[in-house]
Design a protein around this motif. Structure first.
Motif, PDB file in Angstrom:
ATOM      1  N   LEU A 513      63.524  60.370  41.196  1.00  5.16           N
ATOM      2  CA  LEU A 513      62.434  59.401  41.172  1.00  5.16           C
ATOM      3  C   LEU A 513      62.945  58.042  41.631  1.00  5.16           C
ATOM      4  CD1 LEU A 513      62.283  61.033  38.074  1.00  5.16           C
ATOM      5  CD2 LEU A 513      59.934  60.286  38.494  1.00  5.16           C
ATOM      6  N   GLU A 514      62.050  57.281  42.229  1.00  6.42           N
ATOM      7  CA  GLU A 514      62.396  55.931  42.656  1.00  6.42           C
ATOM      8  C   GLU A 514      61.234  54.992  42.359  1.00  6.42           C
ATOM      9  OE1 GLU A 514      65.206  57.202  46.472  1.00  6.42           O
ATOM     10  OE2 GLU A 514      63.368  56.026  46.788  1.00  6.42           O
ATOM     11  N   ILE A 515      61.555  53.751  42.067  1.00  2.00           N
ATOM     12  CA  ILE A 515      60.566  52.669  42.082  1.00  2.00           C
ATOM     13  C   ILE A 515      60.803  51.897  43.364  1.00  2.00           C
ATOM     14  CG2 ILE A 515      59.725  50.559  40.983  1.00  2.00           C
ATOM     15  CD1 ILE A 515      59.107  52.986  39.338  1.00  2.00           C
ATOM     16  N   ARG A 516      59.769  51.785  44.166  1.00  2.00           N
ATOM     17  CA  ARG A 516      59.854  51.035  45.418  1.00  2.00           C
ATOM     18  C   ARG A 516      58.731  49.998  45.468  1.00  2.00           C
ATOM     19  NH1 ARG A 516      61.419  54.651  50.689  1.00  2.00           N
ATOM     20  NH2 ARG A 516      62.985  56.031  49.765  1.00  2.00           N
ATOM     21  N   LYS A 517      58.944  48.995  46.296  1.00  2.00           N
ATOM     22  CA  LYS A 517      57.897  48.010  46.557  1.00  2.00           C
ATOM     23  C   LYS A 517      58.090  47.465  47.965  1.00  2.00           C
ATOM     24  CE  LYS A 517      60.345  44.008  44.617  1.00  2.00           C
ATOM     25  NZ  LYS A 517      60.224  42.799  43.768  1.00  2.00           N
ATOM     26  N   SER A 518      57.211  46.592  48.362  1.00  2.00           N
ATOM     27  CA  SER A 518      57.300  45.988  49.682  1.00  2.00           C
ATOM     28  C   SER A 518      58.070  44.676  49.607  1.00  2.00           C
ATOM     29  CB  SER A 518      55.903  45.723  50.240  1.00  2.00           C
ATOM     30  OG  SER A 518      55.982  45.014  51.450  1.00  2.00           O
ATOM     31  N   GLN A 519      58.881  44.428  50.620  1.00  2.00           N
ATOM     32  CA  GLN A 519      59.597  43.158  50.685  1.00  2.00           C
ATOM     33  C   GLN A 519      58.645  41.989  50.864  1.00  2.00           C
ATOM     34  OE1 GLN A 519      62.553  43.429  53.778  1.00  2.00           O
ATOM     35  NE2 GLN A 519      63.706  45.053  52.749  1.00  2.00           N
ATOM     36  N   ILE A 520      57.533  42.226  51.554  1.00  2.00           N
ATOM     37  CA  ILE A 520      56.535  41.177  51.773  1.00  2.00           C
ATOM     38  C   ILE A 520      55.360  41.429  50.844  1.00  2.00           C
ATOM     39  CG2 ILE A 520      54.952  40.134  53.439  1.00  2.00           C
ATOM     40  CD1 ILE A 520      56.901  40.906  55.643  1.00  2.00           C
ATOM     41  N   LEU A 521      55.073  40.492  49.968  1.00  2.00           N
ATOM     42  CA  LEU A 521      53.985  40.638  49.012  1.00  2.00           C
ATOM     43  C   LEU A 521      52.656  40.800  49.758  1.00  2.00           C
ATOM     44  CD1 LEU A 521      53.745  40.616  45.906  1.00  2.00           C
ATOM     45  CD2 LEU A 521      53.066  38.214  46.070  1.00  2.00           C
ATOM     46  N   GLY A 522      51.932  41.840  49.404  1.00  2.36           N
ATOM     47  CA  GLY A 522      50.663  42.132  50.069  1.00  2.36           C
ATOM     48  C   GLY A 522      50.759  43.247  51.073  1.00  2.36           C
ATOM     49  N   ASN A 523      51.978  43.619  51.480  1.00  4.36           N
ATOM     50  CA  ASN A 523      52.179  44.809  52.309  1.00  4.36           C
ATOM     51  C   ASN A 523      52.304  46.041  51.415  1.00  4.36           C
ATOM     52  OD1 ASN A 523      52.150  43.306  54.637  1.00  4.36           O
ATOM     53  ND2 ASN A 523      54.296  43.613  55.154  1.00  4.36           N
ATOM     54  N   TYR A 524      52.230  47.199  52.045  1.00  3.19           N
ATOM     55  CA  TYR A 524      52.394  48.463  51.322  1.00  3.19           C
ATOM     56  C   TYR A 524      53.462  49.340  51.974  1.00  3.19           C
ATOM     57  CZ  TYR A 524      47.937  46.809  49.541  1.00  3.19           C
ATOM     58  OH  TYR A 524      46.951  46.042  48.995  1.00  3.19           O
ATOM     59  N   THR A 525      54.283  48.737  52.801  1.00  3.78           N
ATOM     60  CA  THR A 525      55.446  49.422  53.348  1.00  3.78           C
ATOM     61  C   THR A 525      56.541  49.390  52.290  1.00  3.78           C
ATOM     62  OG1 THR A 525      54.908  48.898  55.637  1.00  3.78           O
ATOM     63  CG2 THR A 525      57.217  49.352  55.144  1.00  3.78           C
ATOM     64  N   LEU A 526      56.961  50.546  51.827  1.00  7.80           N
ATOM     65  CA  LEU A 526      57.870  50.636  50.678  1.00  7.80           C
ATOM     66  C   LEU A 526      59.312  50.486  51.154  1.00  7.80           C
ATOM     67  CD1 LEU A 526      56.147  53.590  48.782  1.00  7.80           C
ATOM     68  CD2 LEU A 526      55.620  51.142  48.706  1.00  7.80           C
ATOM     69  N   ASP A 527      59.639  49.263  51.569  1.00  6.82           N
ATOM     70  CA  ASP A 527      60.937  49.020  52.203  1.00  6.82           C
ATOM     71  C   ASP A 527      61.950  48.366  51.268  1.00  6.82           C
ATOM     72  OD1 ASP A 527      59.538  46.648  52.069  1.00  6.82           O
ATOM     73  OD2 ASP A 527      59.730  46.142  54.186  1.00  6.82           O
ATOM     74  N   GLU A 528      61.658  48.306  49.985  1.00  6.61           N
ATOM     75  CA  GLU A 528      62.619  47.765  49.017  1.00  6.61           C
ATOM     76  C   GLU A 528      62.773  48.746  47.857  1.00  6.61           C
ATOM     77  OE1 GLU A 528      63.220  43.957  46.007  1.00  6.61           O
ATOM     78  OE2 GLU A 528      62.111  43.668  47.881  1.00  6.61           O
ATOM     79  N   LEU A 529      63.963  49.296  47.744  1.00  8.06           N
ATOM     80  CA  LEU A 529      64.270  50.193  46.635  1.00  8.06           C
ATOM     81  C   LEU A 529      64.618  49.358  45.414  1.00  8.06           C
ATOM     82  CD1 LEU A 529      64.876  53.008  45.433  1.00  8.06           C
ATOM     83  CD2 LEU A 529      67.202  52.769  46.354  1.00  8.06           C
ATOM     84  N   VAL A 530      63.908  49.591  44.320  1.00  3.22           N
ATOM     85  CA  VAL A 530      64.109  48.809  43.102  1.00  3.22           C
ATOM     86  C   VAL A 530      65.006  49.560  42.115  1.00  3.22           C
ATOM     87  CG1 VAL A 530      62.957  47.737  41.124  1.00  3.22           C
ATOM     88  CG2 VAL A 530      61.887  47.661  43.398  1.00  3.22           C
ATOM     89  N   GLU A 531      64.758  50.870  41.952  1.00  4.47           N
ATOM     90  CA  GLU A 531      65.504  51.627  40.950  1.00  4.47           C
ATOM     91  C   GLU A 531      65.416  53.121  41.260  1.00  4.47           C
ATOM     92  OE1 GLU A 531      65.654  52.133  36.053  1.00  4.47           O
ATOM     93  OE2 GLU A 531      64.288  50.677  36.976  1.00  4.47           O
ATOM     94  N   ARG A 532      66.502  53.841  40.914  1.00  3.09           N
ATOM     95  CA  ARG A 532      66.535  55.298  41.084  1.00  3.09           C
ATOM     96  C   ARG A 532      66.785  55.950  39.730  1.00  3.09           C
ATOM     97  NH1 ARG A 532      69.626  55.017  46.314  1.00  3.09           N
ATOM     98  NH2 ARG A 532      68.249  55.911  47.902  1.00  3.09           N
ATOM     99  N   LYS A 533      66.181  57.131  39.556  1.00  4.80           N
ATOM    100  CA  LYS A 533      66.412  57.940  38.357  1.00  4.80           C
ATOM    101  C   LYS A 533      66.504  59.404  38.783  1.00  4.80           C
ATOM    102  CE  LYS A 533      65.966  55.093  34.689  1.00  4.80           C
ATOM    103  NZ  LYS A 533      66.921  54.995  33.559  1.00  4.80           N
ATOM    104  N   GLU A 534      67.226  60.178  38.000  1.00  2.87           N
ATOM    105  CA  GLU A 534      67.238  61.628  38.162  1.00  2.87           C
ATOM    106  C   GLU A 534      67.053  62.268  36.795  1.00  2.87           C
ATOM    107  OE1 GLU A 534      70.507  63.364  40.146  1.00  2.87           O
ATOM    108  OE2 GLU A 534      70.299  62.148  41.979  1.00  2.87           O
ATOM    109  N   ILE A 535      66.241  63.313  36.739  1.00  2.00           N
ATOM    110  CA  ILE A 535      66.088  64.045  35.490  1.00  2.00           C
ATOM    111  C   ILE A 535      66.230  65.540  35.769  1.00  2.00           C
ATOM    112  CG2 ILE A 535      64.605  62.286  34.412  1.00  2.00           C
ATOM    113  CD1 ILE A 535      62.229  64.159  34.958  1.00  2.00           C
ATOM    114  N   ASP A 536      66.752  66.241  34.789  1.00  4.24           N
ATOM    115  CA  ASP A 536      66.839  67.695  34.888  1.00  4.24           C
ATOM    116  C   ASP A 536      65.487  68.301  34.546  1.00  4.24           C
ATOM    117  OD1 ASP A 536      69.551  67.637  35.530  1.00  4.24           O
ATOM    118  OD2 ASP A 536      70.138  67.542  33.412  1.00  4.24           O
TER     119      ASP A 536
END
Length: 762
Positions: A513-536
């Motif tokens: 899993l990842e949390i992503r967001k846009s570098q430019i506020l108001g865009n929806y291009t998910l070009d900034e990785l905020v956090e990663r998780k892995e679960i079994d």
């Protein structure tokens, strides 16, 4: 009683029947741009003469050519969320989908004619071509001359203001307006995507055709002029019989020649190609199941892409699009790709087009919409002031139509204040223009409507409920993670995410899993990785709780991404909400070739992933539970003057459990209310292609269909039972004097709560 006409020999020459018409605005060109401009101007009180050289309105969208209207949404194939154009073009697109979900171009013709016919301020001249004009001094048009072939009448049309939306720019050309034709060098505007001569400097024309199954054998004998040597066409091997109509946009020709004066020759070449294609389909023996097919329709005039581009006080270029540059005089927006075609068209060995997308929508400035040297001439449609590269994006019909509304509103201010178009660049008139546009439904990125002249300004707002999104029910289908999927979530400043998901697995596996967001506020291009998780993940169906460390530093959309894993499925929900959407890391082959935009180096284009929605009836949200609710749907959104989702939903959304959603406005003193305007959700993420493609629904599931308006004493002032439109304007015959106004909304359905983007009371 009929009286016979007898007229003797005339020694001189006779003159054509002539009619002189004066109006406030003459619009030449009845495509989507001219039509939307005429409707807008007429509704604002201007007397409009709309001159169209064809028998129908719509231009490339009409039944004569049959190309779908599209704009910033780009078939839902880019990262521009909630980007369909607003105002009159939105009204037309929504109405067309309501009446014509099958995409019949004849029905679109009737809708456009009807909308123009209903405006008493429009004088429509069909089959009428402008051929001459006279000027007032060196820099203004005085009147134009036009001729109608069907009634043998010459029209002399005068006005203080003119709009050229003719495609080839007949007004601009005859008046001496500065223009350019062809592609600029890379150096002129620092455009690294500018084409060289080998690729070509002009886009060509296309013709479309339809086939039909008659239920019985049909033979075909090609005309003598058909091109029966299709094996010489480089794209011949990719021809797909299932694709017809405007899906064959790549049957294009003419970019190496004069696309104005050689247009008839270009049409003949396209005819030769199309009849040759059909001859091959019917008679080559290479296609099964074609015996009963007939050629139902072939276009008789080509769909033109490019000819003259006129110069305004600013010329848009590549960096305006790619860098999403902001302009003080923004009045519209675009979002189609930088879409260039090889000049050799169907004879080229290159792909039919090269489309590179920006990371979001971009502003279009008013300075591109009037001539820099003909002071009373507006530039509409594909004539606006843009380089060849930027034109590759600004040329599409919905963008042109949206610009047309801006021009019409500018004409209103010019008339009221006795100004010329360039005078509106001053701070106060530009602010007035932007305000008029936004309150009429026009979307201008980064701008919002103030509360001036709106009784909402000093009203106390009470609502029966506000949606606090804590979960979406586990009642939808399972969705395979064959592609990565993301749930767009509107979070507030300080919000953390802790989410429970239902996952089904074929065997023990790992969910990334990842949390992503846009570098430019108001865009929806998910070009900034905020956090990663892995679960079994265990075999079978189980719920999993995932706690993220992420804490939002502002109000924004973030994406909860479940990364691709063919062994896993995620449970979805049947509930749909305004401003909440799932997207997928895949691509739409109509506008991309991969889920990653990977341009070659050195052309000034960004590389990024595509995250695109699925069309209904698919496109389900994920089923989830949150520890902390999302509180992005409150009543304060009604005051912010933005009527679509941007960095947040911008809508008051009632709780689905609220059986009687209600909004109450209260004032300390009596208000005299003449008009109420309501802004509903017709899903600005849905492109609503006007022709051929068809849609599985005629009404948008988010749109409130029925509502009532009452005064403080409970008196019913207005009731609506079958709404499907975005904007509802309720004008009272007599002003309502009250200290309270109550609006009761009904939920659109059991799984979609009522939502309202905003309202204007005046």
């Amino acid at each position: 009683m009929h009286t016979m006409i007898l007229e003797g020999i005339e020694s001189g020459k006779r003159k054509s029947h002539s009619i002189t018409l004066a109006s406030d605005l003459v619009i030449v060109g009845g495509g989507m741009a001219g039509t939307c401009a005429a409707i807008t101007a007429a509704r604002e009180g201007l007397k409009v003469t709309l001159v169209q050289d064809r028998p129908v309105l719509g231009g490339n969208a009409s039944s004569e050519i049959r190309l779908w209207v599209l704009g910033a949404t780009s078939h839902m194939g880019n990262n521009n969320r909630w980007a369909r154009e607003g105002g009159v073009i939105d009204e037309l697109m929504v109405e067309n989908m309501y009446r014509n979900p099958e995409g019949n171009p004849i029905i679109l013709d009737t809708i456009l004619i009807e909308k123009v016919h209903l405006e008493d301020n429009i004088k429509l001249l069909l089959n009428t071509s402008v051929y001459e004009l006279e000027k007032r001094g060196e820099d203004q048009i005085d009147f134009v001359k036009a001729f109608c072939s069907q009634n043998s009448t010459e029209y002399i049309l005068s006005a203080p203001l003119f709009m050229d939306a003719s495609g080839d720019g007949i007004l601009g050309f005859l008046s001496g307006a500065a223009f350019r034709m062809g592609a600029e060098s890379k150096e002129e505007f620092d455009e690294q995507f500018a084409p060289d001569h080998k690729y070509g400097e002009l886009l060509g024309h296309s013709l479309y055709f339809y086939s039909k199954d008659t239920g019985k054998p049909v033979r075909y004998i090609a005309p003598a002029y058909a091109n029966t040597e299709l094996s010489k066409l480089p794209r011949f091997k990719t021809f797909n019989l299932r694709e017809d109509g405007c899906r064959l946009w790549w049957v294009e020709y003419g970019g190496r020649t004069d696309t104005i004066h050689n247009s008839e020759d270009i049409k003949w070449e396209l005819w030769r190609i199309i009849y040759g294609i059909w001859d091959h389909v019917k008679n080559s023996g290479q296609y099964p199941n074609v015996e009963n097919l007939t050629l139902e329709w072939v276009g008789t005039i080509p769909g033109k892409r490019e000819s003259r581009r006129f110069e305004g006080d600013y010329i848009m270029h590549q960096k305006d699009v790619v860098e999403q540059r902001e302009h003080f005089d923004a009045v519209s927006f675009g979002g189609w790709a930088l879409d260039l075609h090889p000049a050799d068209g169907v004879f080229s060995d290159k792909p039919g087009c090269t489309q590179w997308h920006s990371k979001g929508v971009y502003q279009i400035p008013f300075r591109t919409m009037y001539s820099r040297n003909i002071k009373n001439l507006f530039l509409g449609g594909r004539l606006i002031s843009a380089s060849h590269v930027a034109f590759g994006s600004t040329r599409v019909m919905a963008t042109c139509a949206h610009n047309g509304q801006a021009i019409a509103m500018a004409a209103k201010l010019c008339k009221e204040r006795n100004l010329l178009p360039s005078d509106l660049l001053a701070s106060e008139p530009m602010k007035a223009l932007q305000t008029l546009l936004i309150q009429s439904g026009q979307y201008i990125p980064k701008l919002s409507l103030g509360l001036e002249n709106n009784f909402l300004q000093d009203a106390e707002i009470q609502v029966s409920s506000e949606l606090e999104l804590i979960s979406l029910p586990v009642d939808g289908p399972w969705k395979s993670l064959e592609f990565s999927v993301a749930q767009l979530l509107p979070v507030s400043e300080g919000q953390q995410l802790s989410v429970k998901l239902s996952i089904k697995s074929k065997q023990k596996s790992t969910l990334k899993l990842e949390i992503r967001k846009s570098q430019i506020l108001g865009n929806y291009t998910l070009d900034e990785l905020v956090e990663r998780k892995e679960i079994d993940v265990n075999e079978g169906e189980h719920s999993y709780q995932i706690d993220f460390d992420f804490k939002s530093n502002t109000t924004q959309y973030v994406a909860l991404c479940l990364m691709q894993n063919d062994e896993l499925e995620v449970k979805c929900s049947s509930t749909r909400l305004t401003g909440v959407l799932s997207i997928f890391n895949k691509f739409n082959k109509s506008v991309a070739t991969s889920s990653i935009q990977s341009p070659p180096p050195g052309i000034g284009i960004d590389e990024f992933d595509f995250w695109v929605p699925e069309r209904r009836p698919n496109g389900y949200n994920l089923a989830f539970e949150l520890n902390d609710p999302l509180k992005a749907f409150g009543k304060d959104n009604l005051r912010n003057g933005v009527f679509r989702p941007t960095v947040k939903p911008n809508a008051w959304v009632a709780s689905i459990e609220d059986k009687n959603p209600q909004l109450k406005l209260s004032w300390s003193s009596i208000k005299s209310i003449k008009e109420v305007t309501l802004f509903f959700d017709t899903d600005f993420d849905h492109p609503m292609e006007s022709t051929l493609m068809g849609h599985p629904e005629s009404e948008i599931p988010f749109c409130v269909k029925s509502y009532r308006i009452k005064d403080g004493n409970g008196k019913l002032l207005h009731t609506q039972e079958a709404n499907h439109q975005t904007i509802n304007i309720i004008s009272f015959e007599q002003a309502v004097s009250t200290k309270e106004l109550i609006i009761e909304l009904d939920h659109p359905s059991e799984s979609v709560p009522a939502a309202l983007f905003g309202l204007i009371c005046k």
